[in-house]
Every structure is written in C-alpha cells, then in structure tokens.
Write an enzyme that holds these catalytic residues in place. Structure first.
Site, short mmCIF file in Angstrom:
data_model
loop_
_atom_site.label_atom_id
_atom_site.label_comp_id
_atom_site.label_asym_id
_atom_site.label_seq_id
_atom_site.Cartn_x
_atom_site.Cartn_y
_atom_site.Cartn_z
N LYS A 86 -12.10 0.45 -1.69
CA LYS A 86 -11.06 1.11 -2.49
C LYS A 86 -11.52 1.15 -3.94
CE LYS A 86 -7.48 -0.08 0.83
NZ LYS A 86 -8.36 -0.78 1.81
N HIS A 108 -5.25 -3.63 -2.57
CA HIS A 108 -4.83 -2.58 -3.51
C HIS A 108 -4.62 -3.10 -4.93
CE1 HIS A 108 -4.35 0.51 -0.39
NE2 HIS A 108 -4.00 -0.50 0.38
N SER A 159 0.79 -1.23 0.00
CA SER A 159 0.00 0.00 0.00
C SER A 159 0.82 1.27 0.00
CB SER A 159 -0.95 0.01 1.20
OG SER A 159 -0.22 -0.04 2.42
#
Length: 393
Positions: A240, A209, A181
């Site tokens: 996300k 991610h 990240s």
C-alpha cells in the site's frame, strides 16, 4: 464447456447480477498512478491504496529490477526449506528498526499474515476479541484459530472491557485494524492498550492502512498515539503506502521465533520474490527521506473531507486518505461510480459483503501523487451527479 457438476454456477452469477453484487475485473494501463487508462479512457484513479504514490516510482522499479537481477525472479522454496535469502533478512531488519521491535517476519500478503498469526497464538482453550469492522482476513484468521471469537461493536471500548472482564480463557488476544479500510477512521488504541494491560491480553494491531502515513516516522497509528511499545503484534503491508508487495509482523524476538515454527501461512508457502523485497526496501528509504509525501496526502485528505462535508457526508472520523461516500443501496453506488467514470474519475463501488448491507458506497482513496485540482474536480463531479442518482431505498 463446464462440467455438469458446475451447472449451478450460471444461475448463481445471475442472482449476484440481479442483486448488484457481481464483481468484475478491469485492467489498468500502463502503470499504477494518479491517472490510469481503463477501457481506452484516461481516468483520475481514486480507488488505489498507493497512498504515497510509490507503486510506479522509478526508484522502486529500479530496485525491483536490480533485486531480480541479483537474486533471481523467485525465491524457489519456503524460507524453511531453501528459500531464505539475504534480501529477506535485510528487509526484516529494516522493518524491525522502523517499528522499534526486536524482530520482524515477512509474509506473502496481508491476508497471509492475518490468516496465519492468530492460529499460531491462540487455540480452542482461548478467546479472541475483535472489532466487528475488522478486515475479512482478520476474521478468517480468528476462525481458523478455533478460539472463541467475541466481536465488540465498532470502536466500543466499554463493550470490549465488559467482554474481557466476563470471559475466562487460557489466553486472550485482542485484534483490531488501526485504520479501518472502508471508513478511514482509527481504532481507540490508547484505550484498547490500557484494557489489554489490565486484563493481561495480547494486542494485535493491523497497520495496513496507517503504516507509511501516520506517526513521526510514518510507522503507523500506534506510533502516532505513543503506544507502539504496548502493542504485542504489529502487522503491516508492503503493497500500500510502501508501493511494493507482501506483509510483515514485527514484535519481540520470541514472538517472531514462534511464528517461524507455527504460522502455517509462513511455513507452507514459497517465500517472497527478491524483486518485491528490494522494492520494499527502496520504499522504506523514501518514507524516511521524504516526509513531505505523507504531509501532502494528509493535507489533500483534509481538503476532501471539508468538501464532502459540504455535500452532506460525514467524514469527521477520517484520519487517513480513505473517504467513504456512503450512498446506501448497491444500485446507488453502482450508478454513482458509472456517472463519475463518464466525467473522468475512476472510483469503484464498494458493496456487501465488503461493507454492511445498506452502506454501499464509493471508497475514495487519495495519493501523494494527486493534486488539489484533482480533488476539487472530484468534489464538483459528485455535486453534479448526486441529484440524479436512484432514490434511496
């Protein structure tokens, strides 16, 4: 007035301030997006994990509103008590189909998943092998398990191999981020999967991610590298790239069934609200229908990488829209963040303990909602401010 027992806190806050490590909250308005209002100023937002630009997408907002109207504002209870709703089951089925697994289980956040799953799989007689740069939530889950924790150098397959060869344990669990990240680089999943096969170790991959971004269907790094069927525990987040909130673990049906009984962060918490689940379902539909979104943000990433390389930053290992501008000291990172804000760019300084000491940085995160002009503007602003930063320590 604080109680006398808390009298030590002001001094602690002063010490954090002096070391450049005190954090503060800043409210964004009106919506998450490529441009936000902070403190009355409109700024290009370059520090959000909204990688596909879906957090404020009208389709997700509409789905969330309809989900709440249909099933209520909250789930009301733990899934094991009275909070198991049809929308939870629908989302889990959709996630399992996307990940190509027998089942999936929702968690209330990535932190809940990473803190709860390792203790459900291993204990005192077992061993966990973890990359030193894994997310803090993974570290906490490993510690909560009470298993022996063996950390290998970042991406170092040889050290992992040596540790697996030397360590005797009832069960072995290898845990790694897929995309890290704070650095945007990828774990060597092919090599790690081969080691797990050789040593009979379970493989847990955090795709927070990379899910929504990488692979033919956007299912993540494991899909992109062709090793999805060799990962035992697929963890990912809904807040996300998917634009909603929550997290999931996908895998074999026995794994899911075990977690329902043993993962304390699932068992002992109120279930995700229907609105979040409905928004995530809408986000998954967009990911499937609009692959151009991930193609665009990955193209912007390559453009930014080239520009940062010209400025002297090493982004050669970056595979996702996370670009580390490593500046060294906390003072340099804070000064760079402030200078960019004056020029219209919102990029927060990232400091220890989030990153190792001496590697404070700006973490530039791009979105499919950004355009080339915004990326080029940031690069020009960086080139302008770098000479005026405090000297490196």
């Amino acid at each position: 007035m604080a109680r006398a027992a808390l009298g030590w806190i002001p001094q602690e806050l002063e010490a954090l301030e002096a070391r450049g490590l005190r954090r503060s909250l800043e409210t964004l308005a009106p919506l998450q997006g490529p441009v936000v209002e902070v403190g009355g100023r409109r700024l290009v937002n370059l520090c959000s994990n909204d990688y596909l630009g879906l957090a404020a997408d009208p389709r997700l907002r509409r789905a969330a509103a309809e989900g709440a109207e249909r099933a209520g504002a909250g789930a009301g209870a733990s899934r094991l008590v009275a909070g198991d709703l049809p929308v939870h089951r629908a989302l889990e089925a959709r996630l399992a189909a996307w990940k190509g697994t027998e089942g999936a289980l929702l968690f209330n956040s990535g932190y809940h998943a990473n803190a709860g799953v390792p203790p459900a799989l291993v204990g005192r007689d077992d061993a966990i092998f973890a990359d030193v740069l894994n997310h803090a939530s993974i570290v906490d889950g490993c510690l909560l398990s009470r298993a022996r924790l063996l950390r290998y150098r970042h991406g170092d397959v040889q050290e992992l191999s040596d540790l697996l060869s030397r360590t005797r344990a009832r069960r072995r669990l290898v845990v790694t981020d897929a995309v890290f990240s704070m650095d945007g680089d990828a774990a060597p999943l092919r090599e790690i999967a081969a080691l797990c096969d050789r040593h009979g170790a379970m493989l847990y991959v955090d795709e927070a991610h990379s899910a929504g971004l990488l692979g033919p269907t956007g299912a993540g790094l494991a899909e992109a590298l062709g090793v999805a069927d060799r990962v035992d525990v697929h963890m990912g987040t809904l807040g996300k790239a998917l634009g909603a909130f929550g997290a999931y673990v996908a895998g074999a049906r026995p794994l899911v069934d075990l977690l329902v009984s043993r993962a304390r962060t699932f068992v002992f918490t109120t279930a995700l609200p229907p609105a979040a689940c409905a928004a995530a379902l809408a986000g998954l539909e967009v990911v499937a229908a609009e692959p151009a979104r991930r193609a665009h943000v990955l193209a912007l990433t390559e453009r930014a990488k080239a520009g940062l390389s010209r400025l002297g930053f090493d982004t050669s290992r970056v595979v996702a829209p996370i670009l580390p501008v490593v500046l060294g000291s906390e003072a340099r990172a804070l000064a760079a963040s402030a200078a960019l804000r004056e020029r219209g760019y919102f990029v927060r300084a990232i400091r220890p303990p989030t990153v190792p000491r001496g590697t404070s940085r700006l973490r530039v995160a791009l979105s499919a909602a950004h355009d080339e002009a915004q990326v080029d503007g940031l690069l020009a602003a960086l080139a302008e401010i770098l000479p005026g930063l405090p000297p490196a320590e």
